[in-house]
Write a protein that holds these residues in place. Sequence first.
Motif, PDB file in Angstrom:
ATOM      1  N   ARG A  34      -9.363  -7.403  -3.800  1.00  0.00           N
ATOM      2  CA  ARG A  34      -8.191  -7.709  -2.977  1.00  0.00           C
ATOM      3  C   ARG A  34      -7.813  -6.586  -2.016  1.00  0.00           C
ATOM      4  O   ARG A  34      -7.194  -6.821  -0.994  1.00  0.00           O
ATOM      5  CB  ARG A  34      -7.021  -8.087  -3.889  1.00  0.00           C
ATOM      6  CG  ARG A  34      -5.809  -8.628  -3.157  1.00  0.00           C
ATOM      7  CD  ARG A  34      -4.800  -9.239  -4.117  1.00  0.00           C
ATOM      8  NE  ARG A  34      -3.595  -9.645  -3.419  1.00  0.00           N
ATOM      9  CZ  ARG A  34      -2.566  -8.846  -3.170  1.00  0.00           C
ATOM     10  NH1 ARG A  34      -2.592  -7.584  -3.555  1.00  0.00           N
ATOM     11  NH2 ARG A  34      -1.497  -9.298  -2.538  1.00  0.00           N
ATOM     12  N   GLY A  35      -8.111  -5.342  -2.417  1.00  0.00           N
ATOM     13  CA  GLY A  35      -8.048  -4.250  -1.438  1.00  0.00           C
ATOM     14  C   GLY A  35      -6.745  -3.478  -1.298  1.00  0.00           C
ATOM     15  O   GLY A  35      -6.689  -2.534  -0.534  1.00  0.00           O
ATOM     16  N   THR A  36      -5.662  -3.844  -2.031  1.00  0.00           N
ATOM     17  CA  THR A  36      -4.434  -3.067  -1.851  1.00  0.00           C
ATOM     18  C   THR A  36      -4.270  -1.996  -2.937  1.00  0.00           C
ATOM     19  O   THR A  36      -3.243  -1.901  -3.582  1.00  0.00           O
ATOM     20  CB  THR A  36      -3.169  -3.951  -1.771  1.00  0.00           C
ATOM     21  OG1 THR A  36      -2.891  -4.510  -3.041  1.00  0.00           O
ATOM     22  CG2 THR A  36      -3.305  -5.057  -0.768  1.00  0.00           C
ATOM     23  N   TYR A  37      -5.287  -1.165  -3.070  1.00  0.00           N
ATOM     24  CA  TYR A  37      -5.220  -0.041  -3.998  1.00  0.00           C
ATOM     25  C   TYR A  37      -4.568   1.151  -3.298  1.00  0.00           C
ATOM     26  O   TYR A  37      -4.514   1.216  -2.064  1.00  0.00           O
ATOM     27  CB  TYR A  37      -6.632   0.338  -4.460  1.00  0.00           C
ATOM     28  CG  TYR A  37      -7.633   0.327  -3.338  1.00  0.00           C
ATOM     29  CD1 TYR A  37      -7.661   1.353  -2.402  1.00  0.00           C
ATOM     30  CD2 TYR A  37      -8.511  -0.738  -3.164  1.00  0.00           C
ATOM     31  CE1 TYR A  37      -8.530   1.321  -1.336  1.00  0.00           C
ATOM     32  CE2 TYR A  37      -9.389  -0.771  -2.089  1.00  0.00           C
ATOM     33  CZ  TYR A  37      -9.397   0.267  -1.178  1.00  0.00           C
ATOM     34  OH  TYR A  37     -10.250   0.236  -0.105  1.00  0.00           O
ATOM     35  N   ILE A  38      -4.069   2.105  -4.086  1.00  0.00           N
ATOM     36  CA  ILE A  38      -3.620   3.385  -3.526  1.00  0.00           C
ATOM     37  C   ILE A  38      -4.325   4.524  -4.275  1.00  0.00           C
ATOM     38  O   ILE A  38      -5.068   5.281  -3.698  1.00  0.00           O
ATOM     39  CB  ILE A  38      -2.083   3.580  -3.655  1.00  0.00           C
ATOM     40  CG1 ILE A  38      -1.317   2.417  -3.011  1.00  0.00           C
ATOM     41  CG2 ILE A  38      -1.687   4.915  -2.983  1.00  0.00           C
ATOM     42  CD1 ILE A  38       0.214   2.516  -3.178  1.00  0.00           C
ATOM     43  N   GLN A  70     -12.850   3.474  -1.428  1.00  0.00           N
ATOM     44  CA  GLN A  70     -13.729   2.389  -1.854  1.00  0.00           C
ATOM     45  C   GLN A  70     -15.199   2.739  -1.633  1.00  0.00           C
ATOM     46  O   GLN A  70     -15.561   3.271  -0.584  1.00  0.00           O
ATOM     47  CB  GLN A  70     -13.386   1.136  -1.041  1.00  0.00           C
ATOM     48  CG  GLN A  70     -14.014  -0.115  -1.559  1.00  0.00           C
ATOM     49  CD  GLN A  70     -13.744  -1.302  -0.637  1.00  0.00           C
ATOM     50  OE1 GLN A  70     -13.808  -1.186   0.576  1.00  0.00           O
ATOM     51  NE2 GLN A  70     -13.439  -2.438  -1.216  1.00  0.00           N
ATOM     52  N   ILE A 128       0.835  -1.199   0.000  1.00  0.00           N
ATOM     53  CA  ILE A 128       0.000   0.000   0.000  1.00  0.00           C
ATOM     54  C   ILE A 128       0.876   1.258   0.000  1.00  0.00           C
ATOM     55  O   ILE A 128       0.406   2.383   0.139  1.00  0.00           O
ATOM     56  CB  ILE A 128      -1.033  -0.062   1.152  1.00  0.00           C
ATOM     57  CG1 ILE A 128      -1.874  -1.335   0.994  1.00  0.00           C
ATOM     58  CG2 ILE A 128      -1.970   1.118   1.150  1.00  0.00           C
ATOM     59  CD1 ILE A 128      -2.859  -1.622   2.083  1.00  0.00           C
TER      60      ILE A 128
END
Lengths: 554, 138
Positions: free
Chosen positions: A202-206, A550, A118
């Motif tokens: 998956r959730g590891t966006y920046i 999100q 992240i």
Amino acid sequence: MDKGKELEKITQARALWESKKKPSELTNKRVSTVESEIDFQPLYAPDSLDMDYLRDLSFPGEFPYTRGVQPDMYRGRFWTMRQYAGFGSAQETNTRFLYLLKQGQTGLSVAFDLVTQIGYNSDDPLAQGEVGKVGVAIDSLADMEALFKDIPLDKVSTSMTINAPAAILLAMYIVVAEKQGIEPSKLSGTIQNDILKEYMARGTYIFPPVPSMRLITDTFKYCAVHLPNWNTISISGYHIREAGSNAVQEVAFTLADGIAYVQAALDVGLEIDHFAPRLSFFFNAHSNFFEEIAKFRAARRVWAQIMKNRFKAQNPKSLMLRFHTQTAGCTLTAQQPEVNIMRVAFQALSAVLGGTQSLHTNAWDEALALPSEESALLALRTQQTIAYETGVTDTVDPLGGSYAVEKLTEDLEKAVWDYIDQIDELGGAVRAIELGFQQREIQASAYRYQMEIEHQQRIIVGINKFQIKQDPPQGLLRINPQVEQEQKKKLAAVYRKRNQAVVEKSLIELEKAAQSTENLMPYLLDCVREYTTLGEICDVLRKVFGEYRQENTF
Amino acid sequence: MEKGQRIRVLIGKVGLDGHDRGAKVIAQALRDAGMEVIYTGLRQTPEQIVEAAIQEDVQIIGISILSGAHSYLLPRIIELLAREGAQDILVIAGGVIPEDDKTSLKEAGVAEIFGTGTSTVDIIDFIKQRNFEESTFG
């Protein structure tokens, strides 16, 4: 004999066979365990198929690649045995890498901790408690040098599960190679670099989608010139499946993402056959054996058609869906965990029968902890047993022509096209994600799967049937609790040793480039070479690009 | 809790962990069981979780964590709740939490830890049971 006549004979024979069934045999007492919404029948015969061999299957290495992407498949060479590993410090992970290579693993796969994924440094307040936990902590080039110490980067291929900051970690890898005296053109490996499934599953966006897509196309452009053997993206269904999708959704959402990446690259002026041969994919091997095999075959066939018909690619390499597979983490149980050894073996076998190019087999203890050295070794041995002992590698696509597998491949393909059409109608993958479409579909499948287990419609050994009381297993891997403090000390040493003026200059140059439309890769290389940290680089990019928030789809 | 009032639960993802399958399945199951459920979404700090829980006036916080950061993040939530005078809010947790850590987390004040393979029915029963006890004797 004429084909039509033969089929007619079979249809008549089937009618006769049906008429002889006892009343009790007319309804199926057990429902099929196929996860996708497909009516899987207890029997298939030649009259079940709508298949034209040369059109739908053809020969391996030939369009539409249903039977595989190489003419000789595993008679040429086995898939790459690539076990995903990473925990604690770069030094500890380097030790595990050297161990796995010594045991016959043929490629590396790096797991980074969430802090790295992240884009923060280990001394960031948000990093507290997370450093080195789910992967290795990388703050600067110094850590990357330690990670690949004594590993000649021209002799091994390396896959890196890194997405939002993929370009930065790739830059570090290139500089480590430079320091080993290796030209970038000699490097082979993969960066995952697939941001769309991060938003989705998956959730590891920046960063938001637009600048994220720009970072991705910048890597496409840079690698096409400088790293011709590098897979610039691994378009991933794995995490979509882990988040709860079924097999059809896994393939459909992944290929829809693929379409979005290809379109983004074309939109910035890249030539299709210039970058498409370096696109790669990543799928999950779940528990339903034949459904999974058919899924891999269907995915190849759909992608080849997309690339040929929609994007008019000419180079055969642009049409081939090459993929990595990992067995399904979400099917592993904490209860009677040794049973996971069998689950992994069957799933791995489905990936091989589906024609995978590389494979990670999960360790049996992964529902409890990160794999220990022993469990990681057993997982690797599982692959080696399939490759060297079972004989399934002796002939290409041995299940090709099986009525059931061909029918499933057809049915899955149709269902995948339906989803792709729906996503097109919504305006493409990015728009559909913004609308929460894929997220809601995945969520609904996840909930249904859980309810099937709770209502005994889906049996998981040790979970809702055949349970026993057991003491928790011993000898699980514990992450060194000191890793966070040690990592902070190493980072402090980096801050002290580097040339601060040069670092600051590199960040100013990066900021200017980020505000323009220039390719960021050369600027990132300049930054990492001077030991500018991942967190500092991402802070500059966060300032210019903003951060993604999100949409809550629950 | 007054009679007939619905149980209010906050389901939260704390830290950098992106695994939200379990959290969403639990949130939906609790909602289907008649509870009011607030789901925080990803990447909440312990401070944000506690603030949301107080603001939303929940009786229970359910934290899902699969990143291994539980030993720092869960006690931190409990500490912050106590600091805000909200220690009556029950904290439960789920995810990949090793057996060895469960004891210390319970000592720190986590009411129950549900590992992988837990049926949503067990969680619903636990909440209903505890909520009844708390409101009767608390």
